[in-house]
Every structure is written in C-alpha cells, then in structure tokens.
Design a protein around this motif. Structure first.
Motif, mmCIF file in Angstrom:
data_model
loop_
_atom_site.group_PDB
_atom_site.id
_atom_site.type_symbol
_atom_site.label_atom_id
_atom_site.label_comp_id
_atom_site.label_asym_id
_atom_site.label_seq_id
_atom_site.Cartn_x
_atom_site.Cartn_y
_atom_site.Cartn_z
ATOM 1 N N LEU A 4 -13.153 14.175 7.356
ATOM 2 C CA LEU A 4 -11.735 13.707 7.475
ATOM 3 C C LEU A 4 -11.625 12.297 7.062
ATOM 4 O O LEU A 4 -11.986 11.466 7.616
ATOM 5 N N ASN A 5 -10.976 11.852 5.945
ATOM 6 C CA ASN A 5 -10.712 10.627 5.867
ATOM 7 C C ASN A 5 -9.299 10.010 6.162
ATOM 8 O O ASN A 5 -8.350 10.639 6.048
ATOM 9 N N VAL A 6 -9.101 8.840 7.037
ATOM 10 C CA VAL A 6 -8.182 8.278 7.354
ATOM 11 C C VAL A 6 -8.153 6.822 6.735
ATOM 12 O O VAL A 6 -8.942 6.152 6.460
ATOM 13 N N ALA A 7 -6.728 6.587 6.488
ATOM 14 C CA ALA A 7 -6.413 5.358 5.686
ATOM 15 C C ALA A 7 -5.161 4.446 6.011
ATOM 16 O O ALA A 7 -4.234 5.134 6.612
ATOM 17 N N ILE A 48 -9.775 6.117 -12.536
ATOM 18 C CA ILE A 48 -9.896 5.645 -11.457
ATOM 19 C C ILE A 48 -9.512 6.749 -10.089
ATOM 20 O O ILE A 48 -10.234 6.927 -9.330
ATOM 21 N N VAL A 49 -8.256 7.121 -10.500
ATOM 22 C CA VAL A 49 -7.679 8.214 -9.592
ATOM 23 C C VAL A 49 -8.319 9.506 -9.707
ATOM 24 O O VAL A 49 -8.872 9.862 -8.584
ATOM 25 N N ASP A 50 -8.871 9.762 -10.855
ATOM 26 C CA ASP A 50 -9.573 10.930 -10.942
ATOM 27 C C ASP A 50 -11.197 10.886 -10.012
ATOM 28 O O ASP A 50 -11.595 11.721 -9.268
ATOM 29 N N ALA A 51 -11.766 9.895 -10.337
ATOM 30 C CA ALA A 51 -12.973 9.684 -9.970
ATOM 31 C C ALA A 51 -13.266 9.575 -8.146
ATOM 32 O O ALA A 51 -13.659 10.191 -7.629
ATOM 33 N N VAL A 52 -11.875 8.649 -7.643
ATOM 34 C CA VAL A 52 -11.987 8.482 -6.296
ATOM 35 C C VAL A 52 -11.747 9.774 -5.693
ATOM 36 O O VAL A 52 -12.111 10.242 -4.553
ATOM 37 N N ASN A 53 -10.639 10.568 -6.233
ATOM 38 C CA ASN A 53 -10.318 11.722 -5.636
ATOM 39 C C ASN A 53 -11.167 12.777 -5.776
ATOM 40 O O ASN A 53 -11.296 13.509 -4.687
ATOM 41 N N ARG A 54 -11.963 13.044 -6.649
ATOM 42 C CA ARG A 54 -13.265 13.840 -6.845
ATOM 43 C C ARG A 54 -14.104 13.562 -5.615
ATOM 44 O O ARG A 54 -14.518 14.595 -4.966
ATOM 45 N N ALA A 55 -14.375 12.232 -5.202
ATOM 46 C CA ALA A 55 -15.269 11.881 -4.220
ATOM 47 C C ALA A 55 -14.696 12.312 -2.892
ATOM 48 O O ALA A 55 -15.605 12.738 -2.143
ATOM 49 N N GLN A 56 -13.585 11.858 -2.501
ATOM 50 C CA GLN A 56 -12.931 12.194 -1.150
ATOM 51 C C GLN A 56 -12.624 13.642 -1.047
ATOM 52 O O GLN A 56 -12.956 14.131 0.120
ATOM 53 N N LEU A 78 -4.156 10.042 -1.736
ATOM 54 C CA LEU A 78 -4.950 11.334 -2.189
ATOM 55 C C LEU A 78 -4.645 12.377 -1.209
ATOM 56 O O LEU A 78 -4.351 12.140 -0.159
ATOM 57 N N PRO A 79 -4.567 13.529 -1.799
ATOM 58 C CA PRO A 79 -4.569 14.745 -0.878
ATOM 59 C C PRO A 79 -5.300 14.979 0.265
ATOM 60 O O PRO A 79 -6.747 14.748 0.200
ATOM 61 N N GLY A 80 -4.738 15.327 1.579
ATOM 62 C CA GLY A 80 -5.547 15.463 2.546
ATOM 63 C C GLY A 80 -6.076 14.278 3.357
ATOM 64 O O GLY A 80 -6.745 14.371 4.532
ATOM 65 N N VAL A 81 -5.703 13.162 2.637
ATOM 66 C CA VAL A 81 -6.104 11.713 3.473
ATOM 67 C C VAL A 81 -5.042 11.608 4.783
ATOM 68 O O VAL A 81 -3.728 11.851 4.008
ATOM 69 N N VAL A 82 -5.332 11.028 5.918
ATOM 70 C CA VAL A 82 -4.236 11.028 6.818
ATOM 71 C C VAL A 82 -3.820 9.261 6.484
ATOM 72 O O VAL A 82 -4.583 8.273 6.806
ATOM 73 N N LEU A 95 0.726 -1.295 -0.185
ATOM 74 C CA LEU A 95 0.101 0.094 -0.101
ATOM 75 C C LEU A 95 0.854 1.072 -0.232
ATOM 76 O O LEU A 95 1.827 1.517 0.868
ATOM 77 N N ALA A 96 0.789 1.895 -1.135
ATOM 78 C CA ALA A 96 1.837 3.326 -1.106
ATOM 79 C C ALA A 96 1.163 4.278 -0.140
ATOM 80 O O ALA A 96 0.062 4.391 0.271
ATOM 81 N N LEU A 97 2.156 5.119 0.302
ATOM 82 C CA LEU A 97 1.722 6.421 1.015
ATOM 83 C C LEU A 97 1.760 7.671 0.255
ATOM 84 O O LEU A 97 2.168 7.878 -0.765
ATOM 85 N N ALA A 98 1.129 8.567 1.093
ATOM 86 C CA ALA A 98 1.059 9.996 0.523
ATOM 87 C C ALA A 98 2.394 10.551 0.475
ATOM 88 O O ALA A 98 3.150 10.463 1.407
ATOM 89 N N VAL A 99 2.926 11.021 -0.735
ATOM 90 C CA VAL A 99 4.039 11.999 -1.059
ATOM 91 C C VAL A 99 4.039 13.123 -1.581
ATOM 92 O O VAL A 99 2.777 13.380 -1.895
#
Length: 508
Positions: free
Chosen positions: A322-325, A305-313, A367-371, A10-14
């Motif tokens: 707040l979204n935590v992953a 896929i990235v575009d769609a899920v990112n728009r939703a989150q 995705l941006p803003g996700v913890v 699982l990659a992490l936010a960079v």
C-alpha cells in the motif's frame, strides 16, 4: 536543506486519474497549458541527462530496445524488465525523440532538465530542534508509562495511538518503507525497529544495498529520519514514541545528496520496485517527483515520467504494498480546473504556467490506488497550509499547525519526532500527516495480515473520524480572510476526505 520547501503545490488524486494503467493508452492526452520545451532540448552542450524508456515487458522487445538505446547514443543504467522501464543516460539532446520512434517503445523522455553533473519534501517551514536542556526538562515531567518526551506528542493522543499501543503496538512482521532523504538507523528511538535487510539507496536509479547506504548524507537531510520516528519510534524509555511502535521501518533513499535534495523519477521507480521485491507492506511518500510539480500528458518527457513511476507503484500494489502519499502544502483547492505552477522545472529555470490538475498529474500522489493525505492540527481542523479538494483527499492525519496551539509543555502545534545524530525536533506539513496514516495502515496490516492494499485503504476510510465541513468560514491563519471553502458532507468532504485516521479503532 535548501530544497526542503521549494515545492508550492501538490495535486491530489482525482477521478480521471483512475484510468491510469501501466500502459499510457488510457491516459488523457490534453494538458491545460502549452508545455515547456522538451527537457532534452535544454541539454545540448554534450552533458549527460537521465531518461526513462518504457516498453512492453516481453524479453524480445526489451532486448531490442536495449540495443536501440546503444545505437542511439545511450547507456543503460538499469532495466526493470518486470515493468518494462529502462533507465538510460545519454549526452545526445535528441535521444528521447529518437527512442520514441523505436518499435516497442511506448513512451520515453528525460527525467530532468539539468545535466547529471549538476522533490521536494512536503514539510512547511524549517525544523525546530529541541535542545538538550528542553528535552531534559520535558523528561523530568513525564508521566508514568510515557516516553520521556511524549507529553509534547499531542498527535498520538489525537488519533488514539497512545491507547492503541497498550492494546497492540503492531507486528514486527510488518514493515513500512520510508521513501525519502534517508533514515538515521543509529538513532536510539529508531534502531530497535529498523530493518537493514529491506533498506537501500536508490538515488542512481539502481539499488545500492551496501551497509549504511540508506542513511542521510548529512544532518540537513533530516526529513526521512523525522518521518521514520513518527511511524515507529520504539517505546523504549527514550525520547518519543511512534504511532506503531511495534512495526519495523526501512529506509529507501531517493534524495539527491546535494543541498537540492531532489527526488528524480528513476530514483522513485527504483524505490517502489525495491519495496515490492523486499516484502515491504506499506510505503510512505512525503514528497513529489522532481523536476515537474505537475506532469502534463502532451509533453513527451513528462508523459514518460508518469508512465514509468506509475508502472513501478502499480507493480508494488500487485505485490501487496500500500502506497501512502502527502497531499501538499499550498492550501489549494485541487478539485479546481486552473492552478498556477511557477516552480517547474525546479532543477533549472522555472517557467510559470497554468495547469488543470485533472489533466496534469502530480506524481506519485495522483496515481491510482495511492492514499492521498491532508493535514490537521491539534483542534482537528484542516491545517492552514494543507491542500484539499472534494473527491481528491482520501483521509487526513495530524500534520501540525502553528496556529492551533496544544495544551502541552512546549505549546508547540507542530509534530515532534526524531532527527539525525540522536536529536529531536518539530516539523509541520502534509509530510508529517502521511506517516501517521502509513503507521495506522501498518497497525491494520498487523491485525489483518492477508488484507490487500485496496482492503487496507477501505479500512482506513471506514474507521476514520470526519469532523465535517466547518460551520462558518474557514480562516486557517486567523487574519480575517477566508482561506478555503469546504465542499461535501459530514461523511466525505474536501478537507478531510473520509476523515481523520484512528489508530485505536485499527487495533480494536
């Protein structure tokens, strides 16, 4: 559950992913490896595939694109007009390519590589069910004021959650949405804090709020129930306690009902939008979006896929969620520039590839803003399986570690929580670390009702306890081999981010 741990990384936010917006105009276009063939090309037998079609959000464009979907052999399943995401089905293998040429379409692609007729969660290893005899024995030794099985919950004590509950168990006006395999709301430890009005089944990409639709289809889909108990199991003299036993939990089911339990993009899009529109303040995401472990931007299906899920989150964040992953269980340095993905696509035939996690994104955790959350064991050290990376991990939480043995009755270093059918069991993984962080965020939201998602994330980081990088070589499994290298300072480093979250500080 066969797919419970098919995920290897699982990659992490960079930092580069902070440029992600609802439009892909700011996304990097290069991937680190030649992508697999477009998903739709592998469904040329006339069977349906699911697609996301991403457009501008004005009504005229959306109406025009909906007409184009029909003209190109597609059927609209649901249209999320507020974020410009349309979920469609088509048996035409060229449907995605055709839709990408339509005026107003910004990205479009298949969300799976196997037909509809045909995610994985981030826990490490099989569940260990606590037998009734073992539970009864534990209950007899419970101390005054403790839940019957709390002596085995070293994780509560590790972050001060037992003491925090005596000060403030959290507010019933705060809800954590468990986006997962479903939650058994009939469990006696979950029922008191369950919010049916904020629960749904999003498997089809369209929310089903029929009573009970949010429940797991069978006992093998136990993951979401375990996560829910970690967050908000009630202090009611039954079983275990959650980190935030006064808040509510809701279930948004996104896992396929078959043994694969795959988490497809359209289901996750539905979940984020539903959470946002139903006043859920925190979501927990202990999974990655199938079928691609990493979504490379030069592949049109993965880009969509990235575009769609990112728009939703992002929509959820704008609405105050707040979204935590979870960060993943591969013990990978996710600040590196080359990782092997040999599990994608996980719904058909995987083809090994080398990817750069700075350019090929894990969804939703990058995705941006996700913890993004790494895992620790009872000793406060990084769990042997937990992925890590400087500038990648935000915070850490107890996820369990079979090599770090606690001084508890069961001597079990994993996390004890609820299971379907009124049972309890031990699991370990970043899947378990993420709900600890989500629960602490819920305590913070209870104390700071007007805090924004960004402010809650800042509070999580500011109050965290960072043990710093190990003084010597890190050997997580004790086999004499150095397993990982921690980079950074005592304040911020690759193993723990800003540190291990602290429930007691959250309520003080």
């Amino acid at each position: 559950m066969a797919h419970l741990r098919s995920r290897r990384r699982l990659a992490l936010a960079v930092p580069v992913v902070l440029s992600l917006t609802a439009s892909l105009g700011f996304l990097p276009a290069a991937a680190s490896a030649a992508p697999a063939a477009p998903a739709a090309a592998r469904a040329a037998d006339g069977t349906n595939l699911a697609y996301v079609v991403n457009t501008r959000t004005d009504h005229r464009t959306i109406a025009s694109v909906r007409r184009a979907i029909a003209l190109n052999g597609g059927d609209v399943v649901v249209s999320y007009d507020k974020i410009g995401v349309i979920v469609a089905h088509s048996a035409d293998p060229d449907f995605g390519a055709r839709m990408r040429t339509v005026h107003g379409v910004q990205s479009a692609g298949a969300t799976r590589t196997a037909p509809l007729s045909a995610a994985g969660t981030t826990d490490e290893g099989a569940v260990q069910v606590l037998s009734k005899a073992e539970a009864a024995k534990l209950a007899k030794g419970a101390a005054a004021g403790e839940e019957p099985l709390e002596a085995d919950q070293w994780d509560l004590r590790a972050i001060g959650a037992d003491k925090a509950a005596r000060i403030d168990p959290g507010s019933r006006s705060v809800t954590v949405g468990v986006i997962d395999t479903g939650v058994d709301d009939t469990h006696p430890d979950i029922a008191p804090n369950f919010s049916a009005a904020q629960s749904a089944n999003c498997v089809s990409g369209k929310p089903d709020t029929t009573y009970g639709a949010w429940r797991p289809v069978d006992a093998d889909h136990y993951h979401g129930t375990h996560v829910a108990g970690e967050i908000a199991a009630a202090r009611n003299g039954v079983g275990v306690a959650g980190v935030a036993p006064g808040v509510k939990v809701a279930s948004i089911t996104v896992a396929q009902p078959d043994p694969s339990s795959l988490f497809y993009p359209e289901s996750v899009v539905c979940a984020f939008v539903f959470a946002a529109d139903h006043g859920i303040e925190i979501t927990n995401n202990s999974y990655y979006v199938d079928p691609w472990l990493y979504n490379c931007m030069d592949d049109p299906d993965q880009r969509a896929i990235v575009d769609a899920v990112n728009r939703a989150q992002l929509y959820a964040q704008r609405k105050g969620t707040l979204n935590v992953a979870s960060a993943g269980n591969s013990n990978d340095d996710l600040d590196s520039h080359a990782l092997t993905d040999d599990s994608s696509p996980d719904d058909s035939t995987a083809t090994p590839r080398t990817v750069d996690p700075h350019e090929c994104f894990d969804v939703p955790t990058q995705l941006p803003g996700v913890v993004t959350v790494s895992a620790v064991g009872v000793q406060g050290a990084k769990s042997y399986y937990s992925s890590y990376g400087q500038g990648v991990v935000d915070v850490a939480g107890p996820g369990g570690d079979k090599y770090q043995i606690p001084d508890t009755p069961s001597k079990n270093g994993r996390i004890l929580s609820t299971l379907p059918n009124n049972q309890y069991g031990f699991l370990q993984g970043t899947s378990m670390a993420s709900p600890h962080v989500a629960a602490v965020a819920a305590l913070l939201k209870s104390a700071h009702r007007h805090a924004t998602p960004a402010q809650l994330q800042a509070l999580l980081k500011a109050q965290a306890d960072n043990p710093g990088c190990p003084a010597g070589p890190y050997d997580g499994d004790g086999d004499g081999v150095v397993d990982a290298t921690c980079v950074g300072s005592e304040r911020v480093n690759g193993f723990y981010g800003f540190g291990i979250v602290d429930a007691l500080r959250a309520v003080k």
